[in-house]
Design a protein around this motif. Structure first.
Motif, PDB file in Angstrom:
ATOM      1  N   ASN A  20       0.857  -1.177   0.000  1.00 15.01           N
ATOM      2  CA  ASN A  20       0.000   0.000   0.000  1.00 15.01           C
ATOM      3  C   ASN A  20       0.898   1.233   0.000  1.00 15.01           C
ATOM      4  N   GLU A  21       0.984   1.894  -1.137  1.00 15.53           N
ATOM      5  CA  GLU A  21       1.890   3.031  -1.305  1.00 15.53           C
ATOM      6  C   GLU A  21       1.571   4.167  -0.337  1.00 15.53           C
ATOM      7  N   GLU A  22       0.300   4.487  -0.192  1.00 16.61           N
ATOM      8  CA  GLU A  22      -0.095   5.588   0.693  1.00 16.61           C
ATOM      9  C   GLU A  22       0.343   5.328   2.130  1.00 16.61           C
ATOM     10  N   ILE A  23       0.127   4.125   2.601  1.00 23.71           N
ATOM     11  CA  ILE A  23       0.483   3.787   3.984  1.00 23.71           C
ATOM     12  C   ILE A  23       1.993   3.805   4.165  1.00 23.71           C
ATOM     13  N   LEU A  24       2.727   3.214   3.219  1.00 23.35           N
ATOM     14  CA  LEU A  24       4.180   3.208   3.331  1.00 23.35           C
ATOM     15  C   LEU A  24       4.725   4.631   3.357  1.00 23.35           C
ATOM     16  N   ARG A  25       4.260   5.473   2.450  1.00 21.16           N
ATOM     17  CA  ARG A  25       4.721   6.868   2.411  1.00 21.16           C
ATOM     18  C   ARG A  25       4.353   7.615   3.693  1.00 21.16           C
ATOM     19  N   ALA A  26       3.151   7.380   4.202  1.00 19.59           N
ATOM     20  CA  ALA A  26       2.712   8.052   5.426  1.00 19.59           C
ATOM     21  C   ALA A  26       3.562   7.624   6.621  1.00 19.59           C
ATOM     22  N   LYS A  27       3.844   6.338   6.726  1.00 20.99           N
ATOM     23  CA  LYS A  27       4.660   5.843   7.841  1.00 20.99           C
ATOM     24  C   LYS A  27       6.093   6.374   7.746  1.00 20.99           C
ATOM     25  N   ALA A  28       6.629   6.428   6.546  1.00 18.71           N
ATOM     26  CA  ALA A  28       7.977   6.969   6.352  1.00 18.71           C
ATOM     27  C   ALA A  28       7.986   8.455   6.718  1.00 18.71           C
ATOM     28  N   SER A  29       6.999   9.180   6.258  1.00 20.08           N
ATOM     29  CA  SER A  29       6.907  10.611   6.542  1.00 20.08           C
ATOM     30  C   SER A  29       6.777  10.878   8.042  1.00 20.08           C
TER      31      SER A  29
END
Length: 68
Positions: free
Chosen positions: A3-12
């Motif tokens: 899930n790209e959105e979740i991965l990016r959000a967690k990284a951010s």
């Protein structure tokens, strides 16, 4: 599938760019972008490394059946 959105959000949330996340996880530069661009999926070992850096479970990074 990741899930790209979740991965990016967690990284951010951790203050990490995808490049820094890759470095911290010990995976090749550009690997995460390729997952999303080419629809490829990493192996479980790679997913585990990314999840460890993000402080979550592998399952947290996957697209759920109801999201497909």
């Amino acid at each position: 599938m990741i899930n790209e959105e979740i991965l990016r959000a967690k990284a951010s949330k951790k203050g990490l760019s995808l490049t820094v996340l890759e470095q911290k996880a010990g995976i090749s530069n550009g690997a995460i972008g390729k997952w999303f661009l080419h629809g490829s999926n990493p192996n479980v070992e790679t997913l585990k490394k990314v999840a460890d850096v993000l402080g979550c479970k592998i399952d947290d990074l996957l697209v759920k059946e109801e999201e497909r």
